[in-house]
Design an enzyme around this catalytic site. Structure first.
Site, PDB file in Angstrom:
ATOM      1  N   ARG A 104       1.274  -1.269  -0.293  1.00  0.00           N
ATOM      2  CA  ARG A 104      -0.008   0.306   0.212  1.00  0.00           C
ATOM      3  C   ARG A 104       1.029   1.167  -0.249  1.00  0.00           C
ATOM      4  O   ARG A 104       0.743   1.900  -0.420  1.00  0.00           O
ATOM      5  CB  ARG A 104      -1.378  -0.105   1.107  1.00  0.00           C
ATOM      6  N   ALA A 116     -17.259  11.475   1.852  1.00  0.00           N
ATOM      7  CA  ALA A 116     -18.064  10.040   1.250  1.00  0.00           C
ATOM      8  C   ALA A 116     -17.464   9.323   0.027  1.00  0.00           C
ATOM      9  O   ALA A 116     -16.717  10.671  -0.291  1.00  0.00           O
ATOM     10  CB  ALA A 116     -19.366  10.622   0.520  1.00  0.00           C
ATOM     11  N   CYS A 132     -18.995   1.340   5.235  1.00  0.00           N
ATOM     12  CA  CYS A 132     -19.072   2.026   6.623  1.00  0.00           C
ATOM     13  C   CYS A 132     -20.960   1.701   7.360  1.00  0.00           C
ATOM     14  O   CYS A 132     -20.931   1.699   8.194  1.00  0.00           O
ATOM     15  CB  CYS A 132     -19.182   3.259   7.384  1.00  0.00           C
TER      16      CYS A 132
END
Ligand SMILES: NC(=O)c1ccc[n+]([C@@H]2O[C@H](COP(=O)([O-])OP(=O)(O)OC[C@H]3O[C@@H](n4cnc5c(N)ncnc54)[C@H](O)[C@@H]3O)[C@@H](O)[C@H]2O)c1
Ligand SMILES: O=c1ccn([C@@H]2O[C@H](COP(=O)(O)OP(=O)(O)O[C@H]3O[C@H](CO)[C@@H](O)[C@H](O)[C@H]3O)[C@@H](O)[C@H]2O)c(=O)[nH]1
Length: 480
Positions: A38, A160, A272
């Site tokens: 990552r 978001a 979420c």
């Protein structure tokens, strides 16, 4: 120079820190992670997550005052402010399994901070955590504090995916919770002054720790509840001939309700909503509030109902079986403008279709074949652990193929399901798609992307969530 270190280079840690670095050139920001692939990706031309506008922000600050590193301990030791943005998955085993948040990663980050720190630190909860987590973290940090002063702040993130950069540039609010002591207030001010570089003061809300922690769970529960409310109404629309788009528009025109987040769909997904509501339910149960817990549980139940209702529509419309039939799936990500597939409704829909032995051909502009095969093979909640700790997927599903073109996916298909609202699905040449499909050709629009009347004119049999039913579908049971 103020130094910030963020533990966790994921969907939240990466974009959030990139924007802080962009807006605060005098602050050094280092994002650290235990996952080397990552960090390597953050340091490369191909960032590990797809998010509109992110590349530009990272390009401008990386190497200037934004750094990505696996040297977690060094950067934690040097930082003044440490954000913790690690995974907080749903527990799969033991007490609270299936509901409670698993704080393993948070706890190990806190222990590491306690071990390596040599100077005072402000530790910021960026991950979404249960109410009262700060108290537990405080205990870990101060247990062997060697005279170091730790201030814990709760600063939940409201971005978001797909609009993360815009959300970070212009947040509706930034929420900072802290202890109501002199040191606590000083720490809140320190973090406030970071955001004040670009966020107007009246949008920075300060509260006590528990209000900040609970506000995050409550906000997600309210948002998800709106979707389940409109999805519940969509089922009633189909039964009565009402049109959910018209109903949602009329309802949303009431300024007390508002127009946003009223799009009926195949169900909400993402990392979420479900996780945070389950967490909220668990906290209610632990606090002896079963009625409140049951109220919020219903939001998830309607979401599950909506996904299985969709699968049942597909199967029942296609003569009660999809066995051996080719079903094209357009869109696999949990929403448009992201490659994220965590808890995407597409997984449940594909499982439902595979259960009836369909042959599935999937196209998504941002999701790879490897990711799709892993998602379909993965156990519930396994997706929310760091990549290198996830179980390696066994053999691939042979009945699933993944292609890089919507026309290829739909060629010779009996039915077509739209599961993500990618803009490009609105402008496909549906006449060409129809000509190359088996007849009768079915479209099941789980995102209300296409104009059902236009597609009916071409010859398709169309099902759109919450819209008046095609004559073909009227006599079919809604839930088989
Ligand atoms: N994804 C969103 O849109 C979003 C929005 C708001 C809040 N949140 C919350 O933010 C948190 C992180 O979410 P995410 O989507 O960024 O997750 P993610 O899986 O994308 O990133 C988390 C990262 O933390 C790393 N990590 C885990 N333990 C570590 C440790 N001990 N040391 C160093 N690195 C470690 C993992 O390797 C991973 O890269 C969660 O609590 C989530 O609920 C997410
Ligand atoms: O009217 C709507 C709006 C959304 N969705 C679906 O709901 C899911 C979640 O969408 P969205 O909320 O836009 O994306 P997330 O990235 O999951 O963001 C939510 O979850 C984040 C993590 O906690 C929060 O920070 C955000 O404020 C909150 O919106 C997706 O599957 C959407 O397709 C609908 O079905 N109908």
């Amino acid at each position: 120079m103020v130094k910030i270190c963020c533990i966790g280079a994921g969907y939240v840690g990466g974009p959030t820190m990139a924007v802080i670095a962009l807006k605060c050139p005098a602050i050094e920001v280092v994002v650290v992670d235990i996952s080397k692939p990552r960090i390597d990706a953050w340091n490369s031309e191909q960032l590990p997550i797809y998010e509109p506008g992110l590349d530009e922000v990272v390009k401008e600050c990386r190497g200037r005052n934004l750094f990505f590193s696996t040297d977690v301990e060094k950067h934690v030791a040097e930082a003044d402010i440490i954000f913790v943005s690690v995974n907080t998955p749903t527990k799969t085993r033991g007490l609270g399994a299936g509901k409670a948040a698993d704080l393993t990663y948070w706890e190990s980050a806190a222990r590491m901070i306690a071990d390596v720190s040599k100077s005072d630190k402000i530790v910021v909860e960026k991950s979404t955590v249960p109410v009262k987590t700060a108290e537990a973290i405080e205990k870990i940090l101060t247990h062997n504090s060697k005279g170091i002063n730790y201030q814990i702040l709760s600063n939940p993130e409201f971005l978001a995916e797909g609009t993360a950069i815009d959300d970070l540039f212009k947040p509706d609010r930034v929420l900072i919770g802290g202890r109501e002591t002199a040191e606590g207030r000083k720490a809140v001010q320190a973090l406030k002054s970071v955001y004040a570089h670009w966020v107007p003061e009246d949008r920075i809300i300060t509260t006590n720790l528990w209000s900040a922690e609970l506000s995050k769970l409550a906000a997600n529960a309210f948002l998800a509840q709106r979707i389940s409310s409109v999805n519940a109404i969509s089922a009633l629309c189909e039964a009565t001939g009402a049109n959910v788009t018209e109903v949602a528009y009329a309802v949303g025109k009431d300024s007390r309700i508002g127009p946003k987040f009223l799009n009926a769909s195949v169900g909400f997904g993402g990392s979420c909503f479900q996780k945070d509501i389950l967490n909220l339910v668990y906290i209610c149960e632990c606090n002896g509030l079963p009625e409140v817990a049951n109220y919020w549980k219903q939001v998830i139940k309607i979401n599950d109902y909506q996904k299985s209702r969709f699968v049942n529509r597909v199967v029942s419309s296609m003569f009660n079986t999809v066995s051996g039939k080719k079903i094209a799936v357009l869109g696999f990500a949990f929403k448009k403008d992201t490659g994220d597939t965590r808890e995407t409704p597409a997984i449940d829909v594909c499982h439902g279709l595979l259960g009836d032995k369909a042959q599935i051909s999937i196209y998504d502009p941002q999701v790879t074949e490897d990711q799709i095969q892993r998602d379909l093979a993965m156990g519930k909640f396994d997706w929310d652990h760091p990549m290198h700790l996830q179980p390696t997927s066994p053999t691939a599903f042979k009945q699933v193929s993944v292609v890089w073109d919507a026309y290829e996916a739909t060629k010779n298909a009996h039915g077509l399901c739209i599961l993500t609202e990618w803009d490009e699905f609105k402008t496909l040449d549906y006449q060409k798609i129809y000509d190359n499909m088996q007849k009768p050709a079915f479209v099941f629009d789980g995102r209300n992307v296409v104009d059902p009347e236009k597609l009916r004119e071409i010859g398709f049999i169309v099902y759109s969530i919450g819209k008046p039913l095609d004559a073909w579908l009227k006599d079919m049971p809604a839930v088989a």
